[in-house]
Design an enzyme around this catalytic site. Sequence first.
Site, short mmCIF file in Angstrom:
data_model
loop_
_atom_site.label_atom_id
_atom_site.label_comp_id
_atom_site.label_asym_id
_atom_site.label_seq_id
_atom_site.Cartn_x
_atom_site.Cartn_y
_atom_site.Cartn_z
N HIS A 265 -49.87 16.11 56.87
CA HIS A 265 -51.13 16.11 56.49
C HIS A 265 -51.29 15.76 55.28
O HIS A 265 -50.49 16.09 54.42
CB HIS A 265 -52.16 17.44 56.74
CG HIS A 265 -53.31 16.99 56.65
ND1 HIS A 265 -54.02 16.92 55.56
CD2 HIS A 265 -54.36 16.89 57.85
CE1 HIS A 265 -55.46 16.75 55.92
NE2 HIS A 265 -55.61 16.62 57.16
N ASP A 316 -54.83 18.19 65.16
CA ASP A 316 -54.66 17.58 66.60
C ASP A 316 -53.61 18.41 67.55
O ASP A 316 -53.56 17.78 68.85
CB ASP A 316 -54.21 15.99 66.06
CG ASP A 316 -55.41 15.29 65.80
OD1 ASP A 316 -56.59 15.52 66.12
OD2 ASP A 316 -55.16 14.49 64.85
N1 ACO Z 1 -43.55 13.22 61.53
C1 ACO Z 1 -42.32 13.04 60.77
N2 ACO Z 1 -42.43 13.09 59.45
C2 ACO Z 1 -43.46 13.17 58.81
C3 ACO Z 1 -44.60 13.52 59.18
C4 ACO Z 1 -44.53 13.22 60.74
N3 ACO Z 1 -45.75 13.57 61.48
N4 ACO Z 1 -45.84 13.16 58.54
C5 ACO Z 1 -45.15 13.36 57.29
N5 ACO Z 1 -43.88 13.12 57.38
C6 ACO Z 1 -43.04 12.78 56.30
C7 ACO Z 1 -42.91 11.55 55.90
O1 ACO Z 1 -41.81 10.86 56.54
C8 ACO Z 1 -42.53 11.64 54.25
O2 ACO Z 1 -41.11 11.82 54.30
P1 ACO Z 1 -40.21 11.20 52.94
O3 ACO Z 1 -40.99 11.66 51.85
O4 ACO Z 1 -39.03 11.79 53.36
O5 ACO Z 1 -40.41 9.82 53.33
C9 ACO Z 1 -43.32 12.76 54.02
O6 ACO Z 1 -43.45 13.73 55.03
C10 ACO Z 1 -44.70 12.56 53.45
O7 ACO Z 1 -45.13 11.85 54.36
P2 ACO Z 1 -46.27 10.58 53.80
O8 ACO Z 1 -46.32 9.45 54.96
O9 ACO Z 1 -46.28 10.18 52.55
O10 ACO Z 1 -47.48 11.54 54.06
P3 ACO Z 1 -49.20 10.86 54.21
O11 ACO Z 1 -49.90 11.73 53.51
O12 ACO Z 1 -49.07 9.45 53.82
O13 ACO Z 1 -49.37 10.91 55.61
C11 ACO Z 1 -50.21 11.64 57.96
C12 ACO Z 1 -50.25 11.81 56.39
C13 ACO Z 1 -50.66 10.20 58.16
C14 ACO Z 1 -51.20 12.64 58.75
C15 ACO Z 1 -48.79 11.83 58.49
O14 ACO Z 1 -48.39 13.24 58.20
C16 ACO Z 1 -48.63 11.57 59.65
O15 ACO Z 1 -48.44 10.25 60.33
N6 ACO Z 1 -48.71 12.45 60.75
C17 ACO Z 1 -48.58 12.18 62.41
C18 ACO Z 1 -49.79 11.49 62.61
C19 ACO Z 1 -51.08 12.56 62.99
O16 ACO Z 1 -50.67 13.72 63.27
N7 ACO Z 1 -52.21 12.25 62.21
C20 ACO Z 1 -53.43 13.44 62.27
C21 ACO Z 1 -53.50 13.72 60.75
S1 ACO Z 1 -54.80 14.87 60.76
C22 ACO Z 1 -56.20 14.08 61.09
O17 ACO Z 1 -56.57 12.97 60.77
C23 ACO Z 1 -57.22 14.53 62.00
#
Ligand code: ACO
Length: 391
Positions: A265, A316
């Site tokens: 998140h 989710d």
């Molecule tokens: N799976 C694997 N790795 C992840 C995930 C994930 N779901 N989420 C974050 N990470 C990792 C990233 O690879 C990154 O690692 P790094 O620093 O080694 O590169 C680190 O965690 C930070 O991730 P960011 O992409 O910078 O986080 P951001 O805040 O941009 O993204 C997001 C948040 C889009 C929700 C992300 O966690 C994601 O893609 N999750 C999966 C999709 C999801 O479940 N979305 C629903 C969110 S809740 C909602 O909107 C209702």
Amino acid sequence: MMQERNRATAVRGLEGVLAGETRVGHVDGANGKLYYAGYDIHDLAKHCCFEECVFLLWNDRLPTRKELEDFRAELIPQMTLPGPLLQWFKRVPRGVHPMVMLRSAVSDLALYDEETEDNSVEANRRKAIRLVARVSAVIAAFHRIYNKKPLLEPDVKKGIAFNFLRMFNGLDPTPEEEEAMELMYVLHAEHEFNASTFAARVTASTLADMYAAVTAAIGALKGPLHGGANQRVMEMLQGIESPDEVDAYIDGLFDRGQRIMGFGHREYKVEDPRARHLRKYAEDLCRKDPACSYYEISRRIEQKVKKAKGIYPNVDFYSATVQHALGIPVEYYTTIFAASRIAGWTAHIMEQHADNRLMRPRSLFVGKLGRKLVPLDRRKAPAAAKKAKAR
Ligand code: ACO
């Protein structure tokens, strides 16, 4: 100009940017807390129904019993949809994603609302009532018509969650199903400046109408990085036959550099407070169905991902299993999110209109300035221009 460009940096994904003030909702990500108008989500989940939350988000206070009854009496009859929209459902091509249908249907509802162009406080409140009632009704009616089943009228003595299940499934839910659906509605109702709410507020800030702003929000919610994740979670669970397969499956996703849907998140760095409630309901509902292994599989995924990446489930993740247990087809999961979040979207749109300033940020230009223009008849394709230069 050049100096200004060199000094500036753009904030990718607007992370940490305070893009406006609100009284509607607040996320304290470091401590895993969520508040609707100052009330802790755990208290709301325990004590309040969806309609109380909607009233709270719109009025900045909880209703009395009488106010809640009056509010329901205003809301539920609005679940009856305009006839032309029901006719349109019959013409929607087979296989269309329900979120595409919902986005178009909400835009279509503007055609039948005489107050669409009126952004006054009173008209906005009346439109918000219609939207909260009708987003749920649209999803249910479309599902019935698509499957050639008769439509049901809402039961005016009941709330939105009960009536959604009644009108979607064609029969009244059990008390357990109603309770689970009520919780789904309460937990998804508001989440401050998330992507879809921000899209709604940007649109509202141009003084566009409420339907335009909600249509923009639904478009943003559909994406798998936002509300669309709940559908992807169930598709992942369906691809794992037993809890013993979890480690290999998740390692495979990591190896391919793929994200685990329902995890991570932007704001919560500890567990999303909504996940706690949904986990419990997923467990209870799955225990009643011996064929349902999704809860056990989900627990194993949670342990694996937490250990490997230090990230936690978001709203989710367990909502997918709860929706499965309620008999909702997977392609509808994100529409259920929208049916609840319409409460927060409309609250934010009204808040934006009440104290509006156009949202118009800047971008950091990273291209070349001052390029020499070649007239059309002397312009060459990039490859030909390169070759000509080399000769
Ligand atoms: N799976 C694997 N790795 C992840 C995930 C994930 N779901 N989420 C974050 N990470 C990792 C990233 O690879 C990154 O690692 P790094 O620093 O080694 O590169 C680190 O965690 C930070 O991730 P960011 O992409 O910078 O986080 P951001 O805040 O941009 O993204 C997001 C948040 C889009 C929700 C992300 O966690 C994601 O893609 N999750 C999966 C999709 C999801 O479940 N979305 C629903 C969110 S809740 C909602 O909107 C209702």
